[in-house]
Motif scaffolding. Sequence first.
Motif, PDB file in Angstrom:
ATOM      1  N   ALA A 159       0.818  -1.218   0.000  1.00 30.39           N
ATOM      2  CA  ALA A 159       0.000   0.000   0.000  1.00 30.39           C
ATOM      3  C   ALA A 159       0.851   1.266   0.000  1.00 30.39           C
ATOM      4  CB  ALA A 159      -0.935   0.000   1.204  1.00 30.39           C
ATOM      5  N   ILE A 160       2.161   1.144   0.232  1.00 27.52           N
ATOM      6  CA  ILE A 160       3.014   2.337   0.281  1.00 27.52           C
ATOM      7  C   ILE A 160       3.663   2.566  -1.084  1.00 27.52           C
ATOM      8  CG2 ILE A 160       3.430   1.985   2.736  1.00 27.52           C
ATOM      9  CD1 ILE A 160       6.213   1.003   2.071  1.00 27.52           C
ATOM     10  N   GLU A 161       4.212   3.745  -1.274  1.00 26.70           N
ATOM     11  CA  GLU A 161       4.880   4.078  -2.528  1.00 26.70           C
ATOM     12  C   GLU A 161       6.057   3.132  -2.764  1.00 26.70           C
ATOM     13  OE1 GLU A 161       4.368   6.340  -4.939  1.00 26.70           O
ATOM     14  OE2 GLU A 161       2.460   6.854  -4.020  1.00 26.70           O
ATOM     15  N   ALA A 192       9.027   1.517  -0.220  1.00 31.47           N
ATOM     16  CA  ALA A 192       9.274   0.084  -0.018  1.00 31.47           C
ATOM     17  C   ALA A 192      10.739  -0.239  -0.291  1.00 31.47           C
ATOM     18  CB  ALA A 192       8.368  -0.733  -0.934  1.00 31.47           C
ATOM     19  N   TYR A 193      11.322   0.385  -1.309  1.00 35.97           N
ATOM     20  CA  TYR A 193      12.739   0.161  -1.603  1.00 35.97           C
ATOM     21  C   TYR A 193      13.614   0.665  -0.451  1.00 35.97           C
ATOM     22  CZ  TYR A 193      11.065  -0.509  -6.412  1.00 35.97           C
ATOM     23  OH  TYR A 193      10.402  -0.940  -7.534  1.00 35.97           O
ATOM     24  N   GLN A 194      13.233   1.806   0.125  1.00 35.73           N
ATOM     25  CA  GLN A 194      13.996   2.334   1.257  1.00 35.73           C
ATOM     26  C   GLN A 194      13.924   1.388   2.454  1.00 35.73           C
ATOM     27  OE1 GLN A 194      13.490   6.632   2.072  1.00 35.73           O
ATOM     28  NE2 GLN A 194      12.507   6.780   0.062  1.00 35.73           N
ATOM     29  N   LEU A 195      12.785   0.759   2.641  1.00 33.15           N
ATOM     30  CA  LEU A 195      12.649  -0.220   3.712  1.00 33.15           C
ATOM     31  C   LEU A 195      13.561  -1.415   3.446  1.00 33.15           C
ATOM     32  CD1 LEU A 195      11.033  -1.253   6.246  1.00 33.15           C
ATOM     33  CD2 LEU A 195       9.482  -2.334   4.610  1.00 33.15           C
ATOM     34  N   ILE A 196      13.552  -1.915   2.214  1.00 32.88           N
ATOM     35  CA  ILE A 196      14.357  -3.078   1.865  1.00 32.88           C
ATOM     36  C   ILE A 196      15.845  -2.789   2.020  1.00 32.88           C
ATOM     37  CG2 ILE A 196      15.038  -4.554  -0.072  1.00 32.88           C
ATOM     38  CD1 ILE A 196      12.083  -4.379  -0.999  1.00 32.88           C
ATOM     39  N   GLU A 197      16.284  -1.592   1.633  1.00 33.04           N
ATOM     40  CA  GLU A 197      17.716  -1.305   1.730  1.00 33.04           C
ATOM     41  C   GLU A 197      18.189  -1.228   3.173  1.00 33.04           C
ATOM     42  OE1 GLU A 197      18.995   2.471   0.130  1.00 33.04           O
ATOM     43  OE2 GLU A 197      17.443   3.592   1.187  1.00 33.04           O
ATOM     44  N   ARG A 198      17.259  -0.977   4.099  1.00 32.87           N
ATOM     45  CA  ARG A 198      17.629  -0.946   5.515  1.00 32.87           C
ATOM     46  C   ARG A 198      17.612  -2.338   6.152  1.00 32.87           C
ATOM     47  NH1 ARG A 198      15.796   3.931   4.131  1.00 32.87           N
ATOM     48  NH2 ARG A 198      16.364   5.783   5.357  1.00 32.87           N
ATOM     49  N   LEU A 199      16.883  -3.249   5.551  1.00 34.77           N
ATOM     50  CA  LEU A 199      16.743  -4.586   6.125  1.00 34.77           C
ATOM     51  C   LEU A 199      17.664  -5.623   5.479  1.00 34.77           C
ATOM     52  CD1 LEU A 199      12.850  -4.781   6.458  1.00 34.77           C
ATOM     53  CD2 LEU A 199      14.507  -4.443   8.305  1.00 34.77           C
ATOM     54  N   THR A 200      18.277  -5.272   4.363  1.00 32.33           N
ATOM     55  CA  THR A 200      19.119  -6.211   3.624  1.00 32.33           C
ATOM     56  C   THR A 200      20.437  -5.533   3.270  1.00 32.33           C
ATOM     57  OG1 THR A 200      18.200  -5.523   1.486  1.00 32.33           O
ATOM     58  CG2 THR A 200      17.100  -7.347   2.630  1.00 32.33           C
ATOM     59  N   TYR A 201      21.389  -6.320   2.780  1.00 26.23           N
ATOM     60  CA  TYR A 201      22.635  -5.758   2.266  1.00 26.23           C
ATOM     61  C   TYR A 201      22.523  -5.612   0.758  1.00 26.23           C
ATOM     62  CZ  TYR A 201      25.158  -6.241   6.677  1.00 26.23           C
ATOM     63  OH  TYR A 201      25.595  -6.099   7.968  1.00 26.23           O
ATOM     64  N   ARG A 202      22.497  -4.383   0.300  1.00 25.63           N
ATOM     65  CA  ARG A 202      22.494  -4.086  -1.122  1.00 25.63           C
ATOM     66  C   ARG A 202      23.666  -3.133  -1.380  1.00 25.63           C
ATOM     67  NH1 ARG A 202      19.923  -7.923  -0.951  1.00 25.63           N
ATOM     68  NH2 ARG A 202      17.687  -8.243  -1.338  1.00 25.63           N
ATOM     69  N   PRO A 203      24.891  -3.664  -1.535  1.00 27.45           N
ATOM     70  CA  PRO A 203      26.071  -2.799  -1.672  1.00 27.45           C
ATOM     71  C   PRO A 203      26.119  -2.036  -2.979  1.00 27.45           C
ATOM     72  CG  PRO A 203      26.672  -5.077  -2.031  1.00 27.45           C
ATOM     73  CD  PRO A 203      25.255  -5.089  -1.560  1.00 27.45           C
ATOM     74  N   LYS A 204      25.373  -2.520  -3.988  1.00 23.01           N
ATOM     75  CA  LYS A 204      25.338  -1.849  -5.274  1.00 23.01           C
ATOM     76  C   LYS A 204      23.884  -1.629  -5.683  1.00 23.01           C
ATOM     77  CE  LYS A 204      29.648  -3.982  -6.818  1.00 23.01           C
ATOM     78  NZ  LYS A 204      30.291  -4.848  -7.835  1.00 23.01           N
ATOM     79  N   LEU A 205      23.609  -0.460  -6.207  1.00 24.27           N
ATOM     80  CA  LEU A 205      22.284  -0.139  -6.721  1.00 24.27           C
ATOM     81  C   LEU A 205      22.392  -0.111  -8.247  1.00 24.27           C
ATOM     82  CD1 LEU A 205      21.347   2.775  -4.267  1.00 24.27           C
ATOM     83  CD2 LEU A 205      20.950   0.309  -3.991  1.00 24.27           C
ATOM     84  N   THR A 206      21.892  -1.170  -8.888  1.00 27.03           N
ATOM     85  CA  THR A 206      21.994  -1.296 -10.338  1.00 27.03           C
ATOM     86  C   THR A 206      20.595  -1.202 -10.926  1.00 27.03           C
ATOM     87  OG1 THR A 206      23.878  -2.784 -10.004  1.00 27.03           O
ATOM     88  CG2 THR A 206      22.959  -2.663 -12.211  1.00 27.03           C
ATOM     89  N   LEU A 207      20.381  -0.206 -11.772  1.00 26.00           N
ATOM     90  CA  LEU A 207      19.030   0.116 -12.208  1.00 26.00           C
ATOM     91  C   LEU A 207      19.009   0.641 -13.633  1.00 26.00           C
ATOM     92  CD1 LEU A 207      18.088   3.528 -10.579  1.00 26.00           C
ATOM     93  CD2 LEU A 207      20.334   2.501 -10.300  1.00 26.00           C
ATOM     94  N   VAL A 208      17.841   0.579 -14.246  1.00 26.16           N
ATOM     95  CA  VAL A 208      17.611   1.137 -15.568  1.00 26.16           C
ATOM     96  C   VAL A 208      16.794   2.408 -15.404  1.00 26.16           C
ATOM     97  CG1 VAL A 208      16.579   0.754 -17.841  1.00 26.16           C
ATOM     98  CG2 VAL A 208      17.672  -1.148 -16.630  1.00 26.16           C
ATOM     99  N   VAL A 209      17.225   3.483 -16.069  1.00 22.12           N
ATOM    100  CA  VAL A 209      16.534   4.768 -15.983  1.00 22.12           C
ATOM    101  C   VAL A 209      16.285   5.291 -17.395  1.00 22.12           C
ATOM    102  CG1 VAL A 209      17.612   5.289 -13.759  1.00 22.12           C
ATOM    103  CG2 VAL A 209      18.663   6.147 -15.858  1.00 22.12           C
ATOM    104  N   ALA A 210      15.419   6.281 -17.495  1.00 27.23           N
ATOM    105  CA  ALA A 210      15.119   6.919 -18.783  1.00 27.23           C
ATOM    106  C   ALA A 210      14.694   8.354 -18.510  1.00 27.23           C
ATOM    107  CB  ALA A 210      14.030   6.150 -19.523  1.00 27.23           C
TER     108      ALA A 210
END
Length: 398
Positions: A265-267, A271-289
């Motif tokens: 129900a949240i933006e 949700a991504y900010q929550l996940i990055e605090r609960l897990t180890y994500r040393p690299k943020l790899t993404l597609v943008v446009a």
Amino acid sequence: MTAAVRAFYEAYPYPPGNRPDCDAYHGRLLLSYIERPEGMPKQLQLLEAGCGRGINLIAAAALQPDDQFTGIDINRVAIDEASANIRTEALANLSFQLADLLNPASLPGVSRGYDVILSYGVIHHLSDPLKGLQQLTQQLAPHGVMSLMVDGRYGRQPLDRFLQALEMISPSAGPDEQRAATARALARVAERGLFQGNCWQGTSSVDEVEFADRCLHVHEQSYDIEGLWQLLDMAGLKFIRWHQPDDWSLKKIFDDEALIEQLQAIEPSMAYQLIERLTYRPKLTLVVARKEEQPRLPLTREAFLSKRFCLSPQLKRVTDESGNTEWLLRGRKLSIAAQGLPHQLLTAASQSDSGFTASQLLQQLSGESNNPQQGLNLFMQLYDLECLYAPHETDRTL
């Protein structure tokens, strides 16, 4: 700062070794993630900003001979090596050039812009990341995509604490033999505590180049989701998707149905900010446009009957030591039985170089898979798993 970063990478040319990893380098797959009001050019133009020694781009160009690749970097040693290697490989669709993202005059533009821009582990080393990203946005063709990787702040916390400890006993503006030896000794201690059980385990034993890049770098900064979204916005870009979507999937990470429903129900960015605090994500790899672009809409059932599909270039069929067949997607094993219908379908897909429709592929299956509805459901499931993708059709007038 640019001179210091150049000197660092000329001393430690990156990436180390000679085993390419070009999973995130396939142009038509990356472009399939967005809607396009028009077809794609027959020949794509791809740019890697910060190509280093070029081993990944060389492998990508060899796999995509119909498209044109350009690699740029500030590292003179790496560019000389990469240029020599393409002469050895006789690749006519690839060139390398010395360039600085903060110096627009040095950038090799193309008339209609680059359809795909790749930049992995580069933006966070710039003295002005926003300016560098804005320069790349200006180089991007209409309806193009950019694939980026930056350091993730929360996932790097163990490493950042290690670097603070190193600075306490061996302050330096750059790497030297004594500081490198001290860092190795500290890393061996960190293996038993700070690095234990997380993504930094094994840092003490990586090769010299990788160790220097992790522990002795002269300038880098990391990003959390909020800060990265702000950077993208200021550069005229927006998030399209993650390279590894499972790493950011609520359903893949959480097993409490009530919690998943609450989080859905949240933006998404929250949700991504929550996940990055609960897990180890040393690299943020993404597609943008660019901001006006839209992510690809889900395909309807009817569309599956008419569209052309291809096997994902990120899917690999491997045989283990026992002779068993396994399917790996982006390096991760899929739960696909070697004799099951999904295996048969993927095997048939792997034998097509030019693509296929769902009906063409399903006709090659036998036995119980002759049930058309069951076969189409299976096809759609493999598409949802990203084993298959639907490239945009080529417009020869572009």
